[in-house]
Write a protein that holds these residues in place. Structure first.
Motif, short mmCIF file in Angstrom:
data_model
loop_
_atom_site.label_atom_id
_atom_site.label_comp_id
_atom_site.label_asym_id
_atom_site.label_seq_id
_atom_site.Cartn_x
_atom_site.Cartn_y
_atom_site.Cartn_z
N PRO A 72 -20.85 29.70 -5.44
CA PRO A 72 -21.07 28.83 -4.28
C PRO A 72 -22.31 27.96 -4.41
N ASP A 73 -23.12 28.22 -5.44
CA ASP A 73 -24.34 27.42 -5.67
C ASP A 73 -24.02 26.09 -6.36
N LEU A 74 -22.79 25.94 -6.89
CA LEU A 74 -22.46 24.71 -7.64
C LEU A 74 -21.81 23.67 -6.73
N PHE A 75 -22.16 22.39 -6.96
CA PHE A 75 -21.59 21.27 -6.19
C PHE A 75 -21.33 20.11 -7.13
N PHE A 76 -20.42 19.21 -6.74
CA PHE A 76 -20.21 17.97 -7.51
C PHE A 76 -21.32 16.99 -7.16
N THR A 77 -22.03 16.51 -8.19
CA THR A 77 -22.94 15.38 -7.98
C THR A 77 -22.31 14.18 -8.69
N GLU A 78 -22.93 13.02 -8.55
CA GLU A 78 -22.40 11.81 -9.20
C GLU A 78 -22.50 11.93 -10.72
N GLU A 79 -23.32 12.87 -11.19
CA GLU A 79 -23.48 13.05 -12.65
C GLU A 79 -22.51 14.09 -13.22
N THR A 80 -21.79 14.79 -12.37
CA THR A 80 -20.82 15.78 -12.86
C THR A 80 -19.80 15.06 -13.74
N PRO A 81 -19.53 15.61 -14.94
CA PRO A 81 -18.56 14.91 -15.82
C PRO A 81 -17.16 14.83 -15.21
N ILE A 82 -16.47 13.73 -15.53
CA ILE A 82 -15.06 13.58 -15.13
C ILE A 82 -14.25 14.62 -15.90
N HIS A 83 -13.40 15.36 -15.18
CA HIS A 83 -12.67 16.46 -15.84
C HIS A 83 -11.44 16.75 -14.99
N THR A 84 -10.38 15.99 -15.18
CA THR A 84 -9.29 16.01 -14.20
C THR A 84 -8.22 17.07 -14.48
N SER A 85 -7.49 17.44 -13.42
CA SER A 85 -6.49 18.51 -13.53
C SER A 85 -5.06 18.03 -13.35
N SER A 86 -4.81 17.04 -12.50
CA SER A 86 -3.44 16.64 -12.17
C SER A 86 -3.21 15.20 -12.59
N PRO A 87 -1.95 14.79 -12.71
CA PRO A 87 -1.70 13.35 -12.98
C PRO A 87 -2.34 12.47 -11.91
N TYR A 88 -2.35 12.93 -10.66
CA TYR A 88 -3.01 12.15 -9.60
C TYR A 88 -4.49 11.95 -9.93
N SER A 89 -5.20 13.05 -10.17
CA SER A 89 -6.65 12.90 -10.37
C SER A 89 -6.95 12.15 -11.66
N ALA A 90 -6.09 12.33 -12.69
CA ALA A 90 -6.30 11.59 -13.94
C ALA A 90 -6.13 10.09 -13.70
N SER A 91 -5.16 9.73 -12.85
CA SER A 91 -4.95 8.30 -12.58
C SER A 91 -6.11 7.72 -11.77
N LYS A 92 -6.66 8.51 -10.85
CA LYS A 92 -7.79 8.02 -10.06
C LYS A 92 -9.04 7.89 -10.95
N ALA A 93 -9.21 8.85 -11.86
CA ALA A 93 -10.36 8.79 -12.77
C ALA A 93 -10.24 7.57 -13.69
N SER A 94 -9.02 7.29 -14.15
CA SER A 94 -8.80 6.13 -15.01
C SER A 94 -9.19 4.85 -14.27
N ALA A 95 -8.78 4.79 -13.01
CA ALA A 95 -9.11 3.60 -12.21
C ALA A 95 -10.63 3.46 -12.07
N ASP A 96 -11.31 4.58 -11.83
CA ASP A 96 -12.78 4.53 -11.70
C ASP A 96 -13.41 3.97 -12.98
N LEU A 97 -12.89 4.42 -14.11
CA LEU A 97 -13.47 3.96 -15.39
C LEU A 97 -13.25 2.46 -15.57
#
Ligand code: NAD
Ligand code: DAU
Length: 339
Positions: free
Chosen positions: A137-162
């Motif tokens: 519970p001590d871990l959180f996503f910051t803006e520096e957390t590496p992109i590391h996607t799990s689903s086709p949805y999140s992979a497509s959103k990460a691609s768009a961000d890049l």
């Protein structure tokens, strides 16, 4: 100022349209939306007669149409909400996610480059960071957390961000990106956890909880998300990513039990079903950057927001019935029929 809001007939986009029309009565807003299963003009009913608002039906991946809209309307700002947004659908049919979320974003970026804008804002998601373990519970996503996607949805959103960041670096396009945690509130399509559970509970149908219901999401009331996006667009630094979240983590089972309690229904309605493939365990946002940098704080507590949301669904039963009586039945059978 003239702003194009893509995907403005969906859940967060329609809430954003209402938020902006009320907050900036002297500005112009254009919604461009393909009206997929997730978008509806019914969601924008109260905006359609506003003289500062215009609706254009269109696919963000349709290059000719997007260029024509940019040429004719000369927008200053683009806020891109348009997306295929449901993880479970991306597991069954990834293709449309690549088309809309990646190609569509690329077309909008090209239109911005050719016709010129003062800001392109990409509405992204915390899912681009993957997930966090349940026992940390001590871990959180910051803006520096590496992109590391799990689903086709999140992979497509990460691609768009890049792509968005690449257009900033290469073409100096003035962009910002926000990555928000799970939203809830009015107009959310009942394929997502909270409205689906409300809809089922109202009909005394089983509530399908994936796995053991232990997965954790960080819930934010949609209006707080709208306020954060507006702040980033007006005061945020070009080229930057901002995480949005309100430190409101709950297990899915906790959320479902709260809904049942609010509706006065029995927990016997809960049914544990086969887990989502690749199911992300925990999302948790560290919002320090937007809090310290832009002074953003969420204003709606979950206990209050969930009551307001349930009340909205009760008050808008016709809206809900309209959705669940159509193609939704086929979707439900396909997703949950033999689960
Ligand atoms: P939604 O599915 O409710 O709405 C999406 C809207 O986009 C719909 O109106 C749909 O018709 C439209 N659309 C889809 N494809 C299109 C296309 N090719 N061209 C034009 N319009 C198209 O989604 P939402 O939950 O409101 O999410 C909006 C955005 O916010 C998405 O980009 C999503 O990734 C992001 N986001 C959502 C959440 C959440 O909890 N819902 C959290 C963080 C980020
Ligand atoms: O974190 C932001 C993301 O939140 C957005 O980018 C996505 O667009 C949005 O859909 C949402 O993704 P999730 O997968 O977290 O949301 P969903 O409502 O689909 O599921 C929330 C949790 O509830 C998840 O752990 C899966 C679980 N669930 C969901 C459904 C639909 C169930 O247990 N049963 C269900 O029937």
């Amino acid at each position: 100022m003239k702003t194009i809001i893509t995907g403005g007939a969906g859940f967060i986009g329609s809430n954003y349209v209402y938020y902006m029309l009320e907050r900036y009565p002297d500005e112009q807003f254009i919604c461009v939306d393909k009206l997929t299963y997730a978008g509806s003009l019914e969601n924008l009913e109260a905006a359609l007669n506003n003289e500062n608002f215009k609706f254009i039906k269109g696919d963000i991946a349709d290059r000719d149409l997007m260029y024509r809209i940019f040429k004719e309307e000369k927008p200053d700002v683009i806020i891109n909400f348009a997306a295929e947004s449901h993880v479970d659908r991306s597991v069954v049919d990834p293709d449309i996610f690549l088309q809309t979320n990646i190609i569509g974003t690329g077309v909008l970026l090209d239109a911005c480059r050719i016709y010129g804008i003062t800001r392109f804002h990409q509405v992204s998601t915390d899912e681009v960071y993957g997930d966090l373990p349940l026992d940390r519970p001590d871990l959180f996503f910051t803006e520096e957390t590496p992109i590391h996607t799990s689903s086709p949805y999140s992979a497509s959103k990460a691609s768009a961000d890049l792509l968005v960041l690449a257009y900033h670096r290469t073409f100096k396009l003035p962009v910002t990106i926000s990555r928000c945690s799970n939203n809830y509130g009015p107009y959310q399509f009942p394929e997502k956890l909270i409205p689906l559970m409300i809809a089922n509970a109202l009909k005394d149908k089983q509530l399908p909880v994936y796995g053991k219901g232990e997965n954790v999401r960080d819930w934010l009331y949609v209006k707080d998300h709208c306020e954060a996006i507006d702040l980033i667009v007006r005061k945020g630094t070009v080229g930057e990513v901002y995480n949005i979240g309100g430190h409101n983590e709950r297990t899915n089972l906790e959320v479902v039990k709260i809904i049942l309690k609010e509706l006065g229904k029995s927990e016997d309605l809960i049914s544990f079903v086969t887990d989502r493939p690749g199911h992300d365990r925990r999302y948790a946002i560290d919002p320090t950057k937007i809090s310290n940098g832009l002074g953003w704080r969420p204003t709606t507590l979950f206990d209050e927001g969930i009551k307001m949301t349930i009340k909205w669904y009760l008050d808008n039963e016709a809206w809900l019935q309209n959705i669940i009586s159509g193609d939704y039945q086929k979707y439900y059978e396909r997703m949950y029929g033999s689960r």
